[in-house]
Design a protein around this motif. Structure first.
Motif, PDB file in Angstrom:
ATOM      1  N   GLY A  28       0.716  -1.191  -0.098  1.00  0.00           N
ATOM      2  CA  GLY A  28       0.113  -0.080   0.065  1.00  0.00           C
ATOM      3  C   GLY A  28       0.884   1.210  -0.064  1.00  0.00           C
ATOM      4  N   ASN A  29       2.175   1.104   0.396  1.00  0.00           N
ATOM      5  CA  ASN A  29       3.132   2.294   0.500  1.00  0.00           C
ATOM      6  C   ASN A  29       2.427   3.529   1.216  1.00  0.00           C
ATOM      7  OD1 ASN A  29       5.153   1.117  -1.005  1.00  0.00           O
ATOM      8  ND2 ASN A  29       3.861   1.467  -2.726  1.00  0.00           N
ATOM      9  N   HIS A  30       1.712   3.091   2.293  1.00  0.00           N
ATOM     10  CA  HIS A  30       1.259   4.290   3.420  1.00  0.00           C
ATOM     11  C   HIS A  30       2.293   4.895   4.163  1.00  0.00           C
ATOM     12  CE1 HIS A  30      -2.683   2.122   2.066  1.00  0.00           C
ATOM     13  NE2 HIS A  30      -3.038   3.370   2.065  1.00  0.00           N
ATOM     14  N   PHE A  31       3.373   5.582   3.577  1.00  0.00           N
ATOM     15  CA  PHE A  31       4.411   6.124   4.289  1.00  0.00           C
ATOM     16  C   PHE A  31       3.745   7.496   5.056  1.00  0.00           C
ATOM     17  CE2 PHE A  31       6.944   3.716   1.062  1.00  0.00           C
ATOM     18  CZ  PHE A  31       8.007   3.521   1.773  1.00  0.00           C
ATOM     19  N   ALA A  32       2.707   8.175   4.452  1.00  0.00           N
ATOM     20  CA  ALA A  32       2.378   9.193   5.200  1.00  0.00           C
ATOM     21  C   ALA A  32       1.666   8.727   6.629  1.00  0.00           C
ATOM     22  CB  ALA A  32       1.193   9.777   4.423  1.00  0.00           C
ATOM     23  N   THR A  33       1.130   7.614   6.548  1.00  0.00           N
ATOM     24  CA  THR A  33       0.559   7.220   7.955  1.00  0.00           C
ATOM     25  C   THR A  33       1.573   6.849   9.093  1.00  0.00           C
ATOM     26  OG1 THR A  33      -0.903   5.555   6.696  1.00  0.00           O
ATOM     27  CG2 THR A  33      -0.713   5.158   9.232  1.00  0.00           C
ATOM     28  N   ALA A  34       2.727   6.384   8.389  1.00  0.00           N
ATOM     29  CA  ALA A  34       3.806   6.224   9.363  1.00  0.00           C
ATOM     30  C   ALA A  34       4.476   7.486   9.962  1.00  0.00           C
ATOM     31  CB  ALA A  34       5.195   5.381   8.724  1.00  0.00           C
ATOM     32  N   GLY A  35       4.692   8.518   9.044  1.00  0.00           N
ATOM     33  CA  GLY A  35       5.061   9.804   9.028  1.00  0.00           C
ATOM     34  C   GLY A  35       4.345  10.589  10.104  1.00  0.00           C
ATOM     35  N   ARG A  36       3.057  10.242  10.197  1.00  0.00           N
ATOM     36  CA  ARG A  36       1.960  11.048  10.926  1.00  0.00           C
ATOM     37  C   ARG A  36       2.101  10.110  12.434  1.00  0.00           C
ATOM     38  NH1 ARG A  36      -4.523  11.946  10.214  1.00  0.00           N
ATOM     39  NH2 ARG A  36      -4.931  12.866  12.251  1.00  0.00           N
ATOM     40  N   VAL A  37       2.184   9.134  12.512  1.00  0.00           N
ATOM     41  CA  VAL A  37       2.726   8.390  13.790  1.00  0.00           C
ATOM     42  C   VAL A  37       3.941   8.949  14.574  1.00  0.00           C
ATOM     43  CG1 VAL A  37       3.336   6.061  14.662  1.00  0.00           C
ATOM     44  CG2 VAL A  37       1.404   6.233  13.173  1.00  0.00           C
ATOM     45  N   ALA A  38       4.839   9.142  13.549  1.00  0.00           N
ATOM     46  CA  ALA A  38       6.209   9.734  14.018  1.00  0.00           C
ATOM     47  C   ALA A  38       6.158  11.013  14.340  1.00  0.00           C
ATOM     48  CB  ALA A  38       7.434   9.640  12.875  1.00  0.00           C
ATOM     49  N   ALA A  39       5.239  11.911  13.653  1.00  0.00           N
ATOM     50  CA  ALA A  39       5.163  13.263  14.388  1.00  0.00           C
ATOM     51  C   ALA A  39       4.614  13.262  15.663  1.00  0.00           C
ATOM     52  CB  ALA A  39       4.390  14.000  13.264  1.00  0.00           C
ATOM     53  N   GLU A  40       3.717  12.419  15.940  1.00  0.00           N
ATOM     54  CA  GLU A  40       2.866  12.239  17.223  1.00  0.00           C
ATOM     55  C   GLU A  40       3.910  11.988  18.233  1.00  0.00           C
ATOM     56  OE1 GLU A  40      -0.370   9.739  16.088  1.00  0.00           O
ATOM     57  OE2 GLU A  40      -1.563  11.173  15.282  1.00  0.00           O
TER      58      GLU A  40
END
Length: 249
Positions: free
Chosen positions: A129-141
């Motif tokens: 799925g390549n949902h890197f944005a999901t992981a980026g948002r988790v990292a930011a949190e």
């Protein structure tokens, strides 16, 4: 706040770009990453050849070394800035269980810890799925939480994120590392000149993957966060080993 970012997939990797995008409004970022994919480099340092650094943007660098080289050099003289944290990733693939021993992504975070900084390693358990944005948002949190409520400087967080849209995440679980079965056999092949070559076989399937493990969290749609430590001593065995050496075991 100043954050040092690195990875093991190389400075051009989509995961690194997504991580920078996710964190750029939270802190002043510096990037020092390998010039090419160095997955599986673990904690290796380059000691037998010189390292060459190339600047490709403001506070953006890549070098011909390992992830550990990148963080070590950034903190030990390449950059004048004093950083507050190391964030490594976003890795294109899981770093679950035994993977952490080989992972360059985790190694970059570990090197940050060795040099006195709290560190986070972030991986996307890529399932197409390549949902890197999901992981980026988790990292930011997580970075914002650390800003608000710091953990001990010895902290290394190994974070794995399911490859799904952020809205579909079921939450976050604190986990322990699971274990895999032994890896698949090496793959034999021939080069264009007919000489035999080998490829390392794929990682083994999950073995210890029950409730409480990082494998189980990911399989059920949760972000897995595992606290790691650099002390490899098996403290519970110290007395047994002393007795064994004395012949009393």
């Amino acid at each position: 706040m100043k954050i040092l970012i690195s990875n093991d997939d190389g400075y051009r990797a989509e995961g690194l770009q997504q991580l920078v995008s996710a964190l750029q409004s939270l802190a002043e970022l510096s990037v020092v990453a390998p010039e090419r994919n160095r997955s599986g480099a673990s904690n290796s340092l380059t000691l037998d050849v010189p390292l060459r650094v190339t600047q490709y943007g403001e506070r953006r660098y890549y070098l011909n070394g390992t992830p550990t080289d990148c963080v070590h050099m950034a903190i030990s003289g390449l950059l004048e800035d004093e950083h507050d944290m190391v964030v490594s990733g976003i890795n294109d693939g899981a770093n679950l269980g035994d993977d952490t021993l080989y992972s360059g992504t985790v190694a970059a975070a570990v090197e940050g810890r060795f040099l006195g900084l709290p560190a986070i390693a972030v991986s996307l358990v890529n399932n197409g799925g390549n949902h890197f944005a999901t992981a980026g948002r988790v990292a930011a949190e997580l970075v914002m939480r650390l800003q608000h409520t710091p953990l001990d400087a010895a902290t290394i967080l190994n974070v794995n994120v399911p490859d799904i849209p952020y809205e579909q995440l079921k939450g976050t679980l604190v986990t322990r590392l699971g274990f895999r079965h032994r890896s698949e056999p090496v793959i034999r092949s021939l080069d264009p000149k007919g000489k035999e070559i080998f490829w390392v076989g794929p990682a083994g399937a999950e073995q210890d993957a029950g409730p409480g493990t990082d494998f189980h969290a990911i399989a059920n749609g949760y972000v897995s966060i595992t606290p790691l430590q650099t002390d490899l001593t098996r403290h519970a065995m110290l007395d047994d080993l002393r007795d064994w050496l004395k012949g009393r075991a």
